[in-house]
Write an enzyme that holds these catalytic residues in place. Structure first.
Site, PDB file in Angstrom:
ATOM      1  N   ASP A 112       0.825  -1.209   0.000  1.00 35.38           N
ATOM      2  CA  ASP A 112       0.000   0.000   0.000  1.00 35.38           C
ATOM      3  C   ASP A 112       0.862   1.263   0.000  1.00 35.38           C
ATOM      4  O   ASP A 112       0.669   2.171  -0.810  1.00 35.38           O
ATOM      5  CB  ASP A 112      -0.890   0.017   1.252  1.00 35.38           C
ATOM      6  CG  ASP A 112      -2.277  -0.550   0.976  1.00 35.38           C
ATOM      7  OD1 ASP A 112      -2.966   0.013   0.122  1.00 35.38           O
ATOM      8  OD2 ASP A 112      -2.648  -1.537   1.610  1.00 35.38           O
ATOM      9  N   HIS A 113       1.799   1.329   0.925  1.00 28.39           N
ATOM     10  CA  HIS A 113       2.597   2.547   1.063  1.00 28.39           C
ATOM     11  C   HIS A 113       3.406   2.844  -0.192  1.00 28.39           C
ATOM     12  O   HIS A 113       3.409   3.971  -0.696  1.00 28.39           O
ATOM     13  CB  HIS A 113       3.562   2.427   2.246  1.00 28.39           C
ATOM     14  CG  HIS A 113       2.913   2.645   3.561  1.00 28.39           C
ATOM     15  ND1 HIS A 113       2.287   1.650   4.254  1.00 28.39           N
ATOM     16  CD2 HIS A 113       2.767   3.763   4.324  1.00 28.39           C
ATOM     17  CE1 HIS A 113       1.793   2.136   5.384  1.00 28.39           C
ATOM     18  NE2 HIS A 113       2.070   3.417   5.443  1.00 28.39           N
TER      19      HIS A 113
END
Lengths: 392, 392
Positions: free
Chosen positions: A168-169
């Site tokens: 995600d990041h």
């Protein structure tokens, strides 16, 4: 002055990869307006929750510096209000599952007719095209299918995911790269475009030489715990009070290392003469021998000894130790923020340091719908009416 | 046309974080000229090595699309030649240990006197300032001190690093973000600046709610294997032929899930009525029960079943399986390249997809000093002389 001052970004993102992108844009000065469904986006219910207010600490750190509106995009009037904002916006960022924006009428094809200069950035699990682009995805699935989970963990033990949500990041950071590339191109040509980043692709790009090892040598790399296949000694060692990471990159440093651990005779040991030999003989001898030595010292002792020796070394820090570390502190990687309902907060800062246009964290995350009247220019009466109608 | 066409980037980076940044700039069209010491940079010796030519596959995938020069920056004439190039360059990217560029006379303070518009991007282990900025660093040290290692691995087992070099890669991506922010600011104001990104900061920014959990609740999060503390079931499960990742995000999906595994009675089990209860009771009951079911199926069966059910699920792929995956293939995340000495190569592509200015991989990594004559405009005689003098 901040780098992105004057830019208006309409933020349709939720949860993690999209918001992490728009947080960076906001930290660097863009005017980011976040739109959530009237009930609030999912991550407003994610822990840690503030005891008093019930507010999500997760949402609060991730959405600082943004304005917040509610908007029911299934409602036609709401959609029209959004289109009105698109006219003079610079960008739209979204991370719906591919296909959803089209159903909602806020896809790139639709919005570029309203504003051909718009930059439209899409984050997703698998990307905007490809045979499985339609699928829902979690970070753990992207880590697994991208190839990272199989390379993390100990040999002969089950695979393990990266603790924090790295897919995600990093997808969020790539999405920011894509937005900025598109922005530069638009400065030159006046032309907008569509940016497409997937979490599975993202993970795949982080696998470095495992990929070329597979294609050049036909060797499928397996997980190796904390050992590096091409540098030795290179490992995480137990100490009397925790663990330290340590890497000895070449013969010269190995000589220094042997002096430090008071085993100078190892330098001339035929088993350890070269880095290649040390790699080969590491697990049957060298590893055990170093471990016995490190166990007799504290993390702090080892850090100091190896700092002086010029050998890369550092302790495995827990969350509290990392937060309080003088380097994290000196670089303002933790910042204070007063939140209207949670009160005093203390959370992560900005990693991209710019000498002339430094980022900063100036305002707390918005309460649900906090900026509705300001953004849509609504008097009290119209506002109440639109809420009644389920538009906001 | 690519997004960064027309930009000239002088690349003083080696190993991993800096080169990963300049690779992105090159893939998106910048003219990246890489400068190495006359002996070549360290990563030219990193495996996998081509059997025939001895060339590094690691260097080759990481430095595609770049031009390559040699330059002995300890030599005054070499430095003058570099200054000459700085005059009309757009950016310098470097990842020396802080302090070294000053000794070599290629630090930002020196170069901005030659070209005030220059963007100067620095990647490092700990950053350009702070109490430990001087220290050498490896990816494993940044992962450990940044707080990620302590959060990765199984409960009650030693911590484990992320297999691939996530600190190096993501620091490189942040450096690219910094460069692009500075570029946009320069377009607006004509002003150059210094970008500073550290691997330890980078890792710290990826830790999400672990940070706020610590500061809001005083709870220091520990590693949890593949379990998510706030969603259940959410785990990696053994199958008859490997592992699958699976996440069931809410009550509605849990009902579907119970049907799929043919245990509809679990829906009304008081132990599993809500997500909160499932989280509490996962490890004493639910985990075991699901594992027994997944073990009776293959990865492919489970992937298909859960795709149909709309539940996020995917297999843990090994490197070969990930490379060959139809989604990776459809998104051109693997590309072919003909290298002058290695021959046919097959390596990772570009994750940031842009509809109007797509990136591409057009030229192989440079041989050592391949573009010396072209970049420095040298005839054969002068070139031979400069080599003799140890300048190139």
């Amino acid at each position: 002055m901040k780098a992105l001052e004057g830019l208006k970004v309409l933020d349709l993102t939720s949860a993690l990869n999209g918001p992490f992108c728009t947080t960076m844009l906001a930290d660097h000065g863009a005017d980011v307006i976040k739109f959530e469904p009237p009930a609030g986006e999912q991550c407003r219910t994610w822990g840690p929750l503030d005891e008093k207010s019930g507010e999500s600490g997760f949402y609060a750190f991730l959405n600082r510096n943004k304005k917040g509106c509610t908007l029911n995009l299934k409602n036609e009037k709401a959609r029209e209000m959004f289109y009105e904002l698109v006219k003079d916006a610079d960008a739209v960022v979204e991370n719906y599952r591919p296909g959803v924006t089209k159903k909602l009428g806020v896809d790139y094809e639709t919005l570029k007719k309203i504003n051909p200069k718009i930059i439209y950035a899409s984050g997703s699990g698998f990307g905007q095209y490809g045979p499985i682009s339609h699928r829902p995805c979690y970070d753990i699935v992207a880590q697994s299918m991208g190839g990272m989970v199989n390379l993390t963990g100990y040999k002969d033990a089950p695979p393990v995911k990266v603790g924090p949500s790295v897919a995600d990041h990093v997808a969020g950071i790539y999405l920011c790269v894509g937005f900025l590339l598109a922005l530069y191109h638009r400065e030159k040509t006046g032309e907008g475009q569509h940016v497409d980043v997937s979490m599975m692709d993202t993970i795949f790009t982080l696998l470095e030489n495992s990929i070329v090892k597979t294609t050049m040598q036909g060797i499928i790399p397996e997980r190796q715990g904390n050992i590096d296949p091409s540098i030795s000694p290179f490992d995480i060692y137990p100490t009397s009070d925790g663990y330290v990471a340590l890497g000895v990159g070449n013969d010269k440093l190995f000589r220094t290392f042997c002096d430090v651990i008071e085993r100078p005779e190892l330098v001339d040991d035929p088993l350890y003469l070269t880095n290649d030999l040390r790699c080969q003989n590491y697990e049957n001898g060298l590893q055990q021998l170093i471990t016995e030595w490190t166990k007799q010292h504290t993390k702090a002792e080892l850090e100091e000894i190896f700092d002086e020796a010029g050998i890369p070394c550092g302790p495995v820090l827990n969350m509290k130790e990392a937060i309080e570390h003088p380097q994290i502190q000196a670089r303002e990687m933790m910042v204070h923020m007063d939140h209207p309902t949670i009160g005093e907060m203390y959370f992560q800062g900005c990693p991209v340091k710019l000498s002339k246009t430094p980022p900063s964290i100036d305002t707390p995350a918005p309460l649900l719908g906090q900026h509705n009247q300001e953004v849509f220019h609504l008097d009290d009466e119209t506002y109440a009416q639109l809420k009644d109608e389920g538009v906001l």
